[in-house]
Design a protein around this motif. Structure first.
Motif, short mmCIF file in Angstrom:
data_model
loop_
_atom_site.label_atom_id
_atom_site.label_comp_id
_atom_site.label_asym_id
_atom_site.label_seq_id
_atom_site.Cartn_x
_atom_site.Cartn_y
_atom_site.Cartn_z
N GLY A 54 0.91 -1.39 -0.13
CA GLY A 54 0.14 -0.20 0.05
C GLY A 54 0.78 1.27 -0.01
O GLY A 54 0.33 2.62 0.20
N LEU A 55 2.20 1.15 -0.29
CA LEU A 55 2.91 2.22 -0.16
C LEU A 55 3.35 2.96 -1.22
O LEU A 55 3.41 4.00 -1.40
CB LEU A 55 4.32 1.91 0.63
N ALA A 56 3.38 2.14 -2.23
CA ALA A 56 4.21 2.60 -3.59
C ALA A 56 3.30 3.79 -4.32
O ALA A 56 3.68 4.83 -4.46
CB ALA A 56 4.42 1.71 -4.54
N LEU A 57 2.02 3.62 -4.65
CA LEU A 57 1.36 4.27 -5.65
C LEU A 57 0.95 5.49 -4.80
O LEU A 57 1.22 6.85 -5.13
CB LEU A 57 -0.01 3.70 -6.14
N GLY A 58 0.35 5.57 -3.59
CA GLY A 58 -0.02 6.99 -2.72
C GLY A 58 1.11 7.43 -2.31
O GLY A 58 1.28 8.81 -2.25
N GLY A 59 2.23 6.62 -1.93
CA GLY A 59 3.68 7.29 -1.45
C GLY A 59 4.21 7.94 -2.44
O GLY A 59 4.75 9.13 -2.31
N LEU A 60 4.41 7.37 -3.85
CA LEU A 60 4.99 8.10 -4.85
C LEU A 60 4.17 9.50 -5.24
O LEU A 60 4.90 10.46 -5.59
CB LEU A 60 5.20 7.26 -6.11
N THR A 61 2.89 9.29 -5.14
CA THR A 61 2.12 10.47 -5.48
C THR A 61 2.38 11.72 -4.47
O THR A 61 2.45 12.63 -4.85
CB THR A 61 0.48 10.07 -5.46
#
Length: 302
Positions: free
Chosen positions: A122-129
């Motif tokens: 759950g970290l990559a998409l929201g985190g990179l955004t």
């Protein structure tokens, strides 16, 4: 292997679990055994409308965490057995709702030491955004005021933490029952968007993030002179310019992933998982996600 596919656009019932051939990595790619896959609004929007993937058949899902199980020719970045996470190929098809995916090696990073696969997925998409909005686009500085609508959601709760790690003063909006949760992530001020007038309460904002369509006039009213709106919804890619703002679509980026992992390992960033579903229950995960009532992330486990 098993994967979720759809042969038509529509409601969550179009998602079907099938047996499929396991992919093989091309040069510069790795094969990842998926241990968990994040569920995001882009998933159900593409499921219903096609969007960036056009017409089915296709498999949605872009956020993954798992274990490298094979290397394509030329890969030196990872070894078999490494634990990795990322949002490879976005916005092109990754087919992340599956037991295995192939991905460019440099679209992935090593999973944070302090995080399990469900959280890492759950970290990559929201985190990179969040990283690309706050750091690379807005260049947020200590003391600046950042407004994050939907601060308890999958993107919002990560953006709050990244903004705080940058030293910002963070204002979040959420329904009243979620205020304590967001304050626990570091938010300095909370507004109940259901009962309070955000534009009347919040002022002198340096950065406002438009997380869903229809927010632009309200967010514009909160800005200080020279403040910036960044829109994350493609429906507002053009209209945000009328407010002097920018549209951002997150890109796969190993440097950003590594920066997020460093924040996790430093105890400054965590992923809250609302609920975990078996891969076979992807449709139920979509139904829950589309209610807009979740806190943090939804995750599929193959």
């Amino acid at each position: 292997m098993r994967k979720i596919v759809q042969s038509e656009l529509g409601d969550p019932s179009v998602l079907r679990l099938v047996e499929a051939e396991r992919p093989e990595p091309d040069p510069t790619e790795v094969l990842v055994e998926v241990r968990a896959a994040g569920v995001n609004p882009v998933d159900w929007k593409v499921r219903a409308h096609g969007g960036v993937l056009g017409r089915p058949p296709f498999t949605v899902g872009w956020e993954i965490s798992g274990v490298v199980s094979a290397l394509g020719p030329g890969v030196t970045r990872f070894a078999v057995g490494d634990e990795v996470f990322g949002m490879p190929r976005f916005p092109k098809e990754l087919a992340g709702y599956a037991e295995y995916v192939t991905a460019p090696a440099r679209h992935l990073a090593r999973t944070p030491r302090a995080m399990g696969h469900a959280e890492a997925s759950g970290l990559a998409l929201g985190g990179l955004t969040a990283w690309q909005t706050l750091v690379e686009t807005a260049n947020v500085q200590p003391g600046q005021r950042v407004l994050i609508p939907g601060a308890a959601g999958g993107f919002g709760h990560l953006a709050v933490q990244v903004a705080k790690a940058l030293g910002a003063y963070v204002i979040g909006t959420a329904s009243a029952p979620k205020h304590d949760f967001v304050r626990g992530l570091g938010a300095d001020e909370m507004v109940d968007y259901r009962s309070e007038d955000v534009a009347a309460i919040v002022k002198d904002v340096d950065l406002a993030i438009a997380t869903v369509s229809g927010q632009l006039p309200v967010l514009a009213a909160t800005l200080r002179p020279g403040g910036l709106i960044v829109a994350l919804n493609s429906a507002e890619a053009t209209t945000v310019r009328d407010f002097g703002g920018l549209f951002l679509l997150a890109e796969p980026d190993r440097a950003g992933l590594e920066a997020l992992a460093a924040l996790v390992d430093a105890g400054k960033l965590r992923v809250h998982v609302d609920r975990v579903f078996p891969l076979a229950e992807a449709a139920e995960a979509h139904r829950l996600g589309e209610t807009g009532r979740t806190t943090g992330k939804l995750v599929l486990v193959p």
